[in-house]
Design an enzyme around this catalytic site. Structure first.
Site, PDB file in Angstrom:
ATOM      1  N   ASP A   1      -0.468   5.002   0.954  1.00 55.89           N
ATOM      2  CA  ASP A   1      -0.647   6.101   1.911  1.00 55.89           C
ATOM      3  C   ASP A   1      -1.031   5.284   3.337  1.00 55.89           C
ATOM      4  O   ASP A   1      -1.537   4.456   3.585  1.00 55.89           O
ATOM      5  CB  ASP A   1      -1.854   6.899   1.603  1.00 55.89           C
ATOM      6  CG  ASP A   1      -1.883   7.812   0.369  1.00 55.89           C
ATOM      7  OD1 ASP A   1      -0.783   8.633   0.420  1.00 55.89           O
ATOM      8  OD2 ASP A   1      -2.405   7.557  -0.604  1.00 55.89           O
TER       9      ASP A   1
ATOM     10  N   ASP B   1       0.944  -1.100   0.011  1.00 59.82           N
ATOM     11  CA  ASP B   1       0.131   0.014   0.011  1.00 59.82           C
ATOM     12  C   ASP B   1       1.072   1.413   0.079  1.00 59.82           C
ATOM     13  O   ASP B   1       2.110   1.170   0.277  1.00 59.82           O
ATOM     14  CB  ASP B   1      -0.801  -0.063   1.216  1.00 59.82           C
ATOM     15  CG  ASP B   1      -1.873   1.280   1.501  1.00 59.82           C
ATOM     16  OD1 ASP B   1      -2.233   1.818   0.281  1.00 59.82           O
ATOM     17  OD2 ASP B   1      -1.850   1.946   2.640  1.00 59.82           O
TER      18      ASP B   1
END
Length: 221
Positions: free
Chosen positions: A57, A55
């Site tokens: 953020d 991922d």
């Protein structure tokens, strides 16, 4: 050689701990298939590098339209409707070393629910050494009950035993929950050490016949 590296090479145990109270590395006594690490990073099962999907953020960086309370690392300009908005980005401590170490053994992929205009600029600045081999953005996510979900089969096809996803939001990998490695969300803690602890766990995972077994050991303790 450290105790951790010794066990990774000879016993392939996972022995260190996250600071997070809900996640810890097991000093495992579980029964699982252990493999000797090959001379090169190719697995004897797929003849391909195994894959770590990351991922963006709150896992690798934290971004905000407002000046953060700590020194930001860089800024990107993103078009929102008719305006060009500055986005301030704080890198998670250790992210550069984390990516470079992962790339020694794995294919490194970033799969984000962020829009491409924003995320591609962040990754261009974050990945100066070009260790990330593939990028997927919001348009590759599957919408489930109003949430953006990441289908790992878009990256690895049917061979889900050869891949893990690291994400602070478990909903993101709800289609393949057994492949998910949770991580504490990062905002502005510049003393955060989660990535450097996590990479030691991931460096051991490719010795499992099925990498999902490593996650079971992780979450069982």
């Amino acid at each position: 050689m450290s105790i951790l590296k010794f066990h990774c090479r000879l016993l392939r145990c996972v022995s260190k701990c996250f600071n997070s109270p809900t996640i810890s590395y097991p000093a495992t006594k579980h029964s699982y298939t252990n493999l000797e690490k090959p001379e090169d990073p190719l697995t004897e099962y797929t003849n391909m590098k195994r894959t770590i999907i990351l991922d963006l953020d709150e896992t690798l960086v934290h971004s905000s339209t407002q000046l953060p309370g700590v020194k930001y690392d860089f800024m990107v300009m993103v078009k929102m409707e008719r305006d060009i908005i500055p986005i301030f980005v704080v890198k998670r401590p250790g992210v550069t070393e984390f990516l470079e170490r992962l790339a020694e053994s794995y294919k490194v992929v970033v799969f984000t629910a962020g829009l491409e205009d924003y995320a591609s600029q962040v990754l261009d600045k974050l990945d100066k050494n070009h260790v990330i081999s593939q990028r997927l953005y919001r348009d590759s996510c599957t919408e489930v009950n109003g949430k953006y979900v990441k289908d790992l089969s878009l990256v690895v096809g049917k061979d889900l035993r050869s891949a893990l996803i690291v994400d602070d939001n478990p909903s993101s990998y709800s289609l393949q929950p057994d492949n998910g490695v949770p991580i504490k969300a990062f905002v502005d803690d510049l003393k955060d050490q989660e990535l450097l602890k996590l990479v030691e766990f991931l460096e051991c995972c490719d010795s499992y016949e099925d990498m999902r077994d490593a996650v079971k050991d992780l979450l069982a303790n």
